[in-house]
Scaffold this motif. Structure first.
Motif, mmCIF file in Angstrom:
data_model
loop_
_atom_site.group_PDB
_atom_site.id
_atom_site.type_symbol
_atom_site.label_atom_id
_atom_site.label_comp_id
_atom_site.label_asym_id
_atom_site.label_seq_id
_atom_site.Cartn_x
_atom_site.Cartn_y
_atom_site.Cartn_z
ATOM 1 N N ALA A 12 51.008 11.800 24.684
ATOM 2 C CA ALA A 12 50.714 10.937 23.582
ATOM 3 C C ALA A 12 49.661 9.619 24.114
ATOM 4 O O ALA A 12 48.664 9.435 23.367
ATOM 5 N N LEU A 13 50.116 9.067 25.495
ATOM 6 C CA LEU A 13 49.168 8.146 26.043
ATOM 7 C C LEU A 13 47.772 8.816 26.261
ATOM 8 O O LEU A 13 46.942 8.114 26.340
ATOM 9 N N VAL A 14 47.827 9.943 26.832
ATOM 10 C CA VAL A 14 46.627 10.685 27.496
ATOM 11 C C VAL A 14 45.645 10.902 26.054
ATOM 12 O O VAL A 14 44.654 10.421 25.916
ATOM 13 N N VAL A 15 46.343 11.122 24.860
ATOM 14 C CA VAL A 15 45.622 11.577 23.654
ATOM 15 C C VAL A 15 45.056 10.065 23.054
ATOM 16 O O VAL A 15 43.834 9.846 22.735
ATOM 17 N N MET A 16 45.914 9.257 23.032
ATOM 18 C CA MET A 16 45.459 7.801 22.578
ATOM 19 C C MET A 16 44.595 7.196 23.366
ATOM 20 O O MET A 16 43.513 6.493 22.792
ATOM 21 N N SER A 17 44.690 7.190 24.641
ATOM 22 C CA SER A 17 43.481 6.781 25.374
ATOM 23 C C SER A 17 42.354 7.576 25.293
ATOM 24 O O SER A 17 41.026 6.746 25.337
ATOM 25 N N LEU A 18 42.128 8.655 25.066
ATOM 26 C CA LEU A 18 41.122 9.581 24.837
ATOM 27 C C LEU A 18 40.304 9.010 23.489
ATOM 28 O O LEU A 18 39.191 8.781 23.379
ATOM 29 N N VAL A 19 41.074 8.633 22.415
ATOM 30 C CA VAL A 19 40.512 8.019 21.066
ATOM 31 C C VAL A 19 40.054 6.590 21.597
ATOM 32 O O VAL A 19 38.880 6.453 20.992
ATOM 33 N N LEU A 20 40.747 5.782 22.129
ATOM 34 C CA LEU A 20 40.537 4.703 22.631
ATOM 35 C C LEU A 20 39.189 4.536 23.465
ATOM 36 O O LEU A 20 38.133 3.997 23.232
ATOM 37 N N LYS A 21 38.992 5.631 24.427
ATOM 38 C CA LYS A 21 37.642 5.710 25.114
ATOM 39 C C LYS A 21 36.378 6.359 24.111
ATOM 40 O O LYS A 21 35.448 5.736 24.466
ATOM 41 N N ALA A 22 36.691 7.018 23.143
ATOM 42 C CA ALA A 22 35.622 7.378 22.227
ATOM 43 C C ALA A 22 35.033 6.290 21.376
ATOM 44 O O ALA A 22 34.024 6.422 21.071
ATOM 45 N N ASP A 23 35.723 5.114 21.347
ATOM 46 C CA ASP A 23 35.222 3.999 20.578
ATOM 47 C C ASP A 23 34.340 3.156 21.566
ATOM 48 O O ASP A 23 34.933 2.393 22.492
ATOM 49 N N LYS A 24 33.020 3.104 21.631
ATOM 50 C CA LYS A 24 32.227 2.402 22.324
ATOM 51 C C LYS A 24 32.292 0.800 21.954
ATOM 52 O O LYS A 24 31.888 -0.042 22.933
ATOM 53 N N ASP A 54 41.585 -0.928 14.429
ATOM 54 C CA ASP A 54 40.452 -1.853 14.379
ATOM 55 C C ASP A 54 39.755 -2.089 13.108
ATOM 56 O O ASP A 54 38.947 -2.782 12.807
ATOM 57 N N LYS A 55 40.442 -1.227 12.150
ATOM 58 C CA LYS A 55 40.004 -1.314 10.517
ATOM 59 C C LYS A 55 38.545 -0.647 10.680
ATOM 60 O O LYS A 55 38.025 -0.812 9.536
ATOM 61 N N GLU A 56 38.209 -0.166 11.569
ATOM 62 C CA GLU A 56 36.944 0.635 11.755
ATOM 63 C C GLU A 56 37.000 2.151 12.360
ATOM 64 O O GLU A 56 37.181 1.872 13.858
ATOM 65 N N VAL A 57 36.825 3.090 11.803
ATOM 66 C CA VAL A 57 37.025 4.415 12.367
ATOM 67 C C VAL A 57 35.644 4.881 12.933
ATOM 68 O O VAL A 57 34.824 5.073 12.107
ATOM 69 N N ALA A 58 35.445 4.963 14.043
ATOM 70 C CA ALA A 58 34.174 5.198 15.049
ATOM 71 C C ALA A 58 34.019 6.968 14.527
ATOM 72 O O ALA A 58 35.045 7.467 14.919
ATOM 73 N N ILE A 59 32.890 7.278 14.447
ATOM 74 C CA ILE A 59 32.654 8.659 14.171
ATOM 75 C C ILE A 59 33.217 9.599 15.448
ATOM 76 O O ILE A 59 33.651 10.704 15.180
ATOM 77 N N LYS A 60 32.838 9.135 16.783
ATOM 78 C CA LYS A 60 33.407 9.901 17.818
ATOM 79 C C LYS A 60 34.973 9.794 17.867
ATOM 80 O O LYS A 60 35.390 10.894 18.278
ATOM 81 N N GLU A 61 35.532 8.735 17.292
ATOM 82 C CA GLU A 61 37.009 8.789 17.239
ATOM 83 C C GLU A 61 37.606 10.043 16.303
ATOM 84 O O GLU A 61 38.431 10.755 16.723
ATOM 85 N N VAL A 62 36.820 10.090 15.343
ATOM 86 C CA VAL A 62 36.982 11.075 14.377
ATOM 87 C C VAL A 62 36.984 12.477 14.906
ATOM 88 O O VAL A 62 37.499 13.479 14.674
ATOM 89 N N SER A 63 35.864 12.686 15.546
ATOM 90 C CA SER A 63 35.588 13.731 16.070
ATOM 91 C C SER A 63 36.309 14.381 17.020
ATOM 92 O O SER A 63 36.910 15.398 16.932
ATOM 93 N N ILE A 64 37.222 13.493 17.899
ATOM 94 C CA ILE A 64 38.004 13.661 19.086
ATOM 95 C C ILE A 64 39.372 14.198 18.278
ATOM 96 O O ILE A 64 40.125 15.326 18.629
ATOM 97 N N ILE A 65 39.778 13.271 17.018
ATOM 98 C CA ILE A 65 41.056 13.691 16.502
ATOM 99 C C ILE A 65 40.913 15.083 15.716
ATOM 100 O O ILE A 65 41.713 15.788 15.804
ATOM 101 N N VAL A 66 39.845 15.477 15.133
ATOM 102 C CA VAL A 66 39.719 16.436 14.396
ATOM 103 C C VAL A 66 39.832 17.804 15.340
ATOM 104 O O VAL A 66 40.472 18.919 15.290
ATOM 105 N N THR A 67 38.932 17.794 16.496
ATOM 106 C CA THR A 67 39.205 18.729 17.954
ATOM 107 C C THR A 67 40.566 18.908 17.995
ATOM 108 O O THR A 67 40.997 19.942 18.323
ATOM 109 N N LEU A 68 41.142 17.893 18.472
ATOM 110 C CA LEU A 68 42.736 17.883 18.984
ATOM 111 C C LEU A 68 43.380 18.454 17.824
ATOM 112 O O LEU A 68 44.318 19.562 18.122
ATOM 113 N N ALA A 69 43.397 17.911 16.708
ATOM 114 C CA ALA A 69 44.225 18.523 15.410
ATOM 115 C C ALA A 69 44.045 20.255 15.293
ATOM 116 O O ALA A 69 44.759 20.921 15.054
#
Length: 141
Positions: free
Chosen positions: A88-100, A38-53
């Motif tokens: 992959a879908l579980v992880v992607m849906s988590l990132v999607l869920k993190a974006d309010k 969406d060309k806009e990375v939400a802080i919560k999305e970043v936090s989730i990805i950092v935690t998983l990585a």
């Protein structure tokens, strides 16, 4: 039919074990792409990805050579077993869920990747923390 648990998560499939390491890179790549579609990375999305990585021992994965060489098609092709596709879908849906402030483009991207994977829809926990724990089960040994 099983009785749903308190979160209504009875259809959630938990992995028997973590995915082999070769699947972590394409999953993290797709999660990263999901966060920026969406060309806009939400802080919560970043936090989730950092935690998983970090949990997957891939802390700085965006700076790795393989990350720069990936495409969504290449990442999807590498996910050649059902458990990896589901992960992959579980992880992607988590990132999607993190974006309010989800946009239709994000849902469209998720659907596009699911179709590229040739995967069925996945059930995930309603609760964010439970969903994150499920994602970690796929990614960590």
């Amino acid at each position: 039919m099983d009785n749903p648990d308190a979160n209504g998560d009875s259809q959630v499939i938990q992995p028997k074990r973590a995915l082999p390491k070769k699947y972590l890179e394409p999953i993290l790549y797709l999660a990263d792409r999901m966060s920026s579609v969406d060309k806009e990375v939400a802080i919560k999305e970043v936090s989730i990805i950092v935690t998983l990585a970090e949990a997957a021992n891939k802390k700085n994965f965006q700076t790795e050579r393989w990350f720069k060489e990936f495409t969504q098609e290449k990442a999807c092709a590498m996910l050649d077993i059902d458990a990896a596709k589901r992960g992959a879908l579980v992880v992607m849906s988590l990132v999607l869920k993190a974006d309010k402030n989800r946009l239709p483009s994000e849902h469209e991207y998720f659907t596009k990747i699911r179709k590229l994977l040739g995967a069925e829809a996945v059930a995930v926990p309603i609760d964010m923390e439970s969903h994150k724990q499920l994602a970690l089960l796929y990614l960590t040994q």
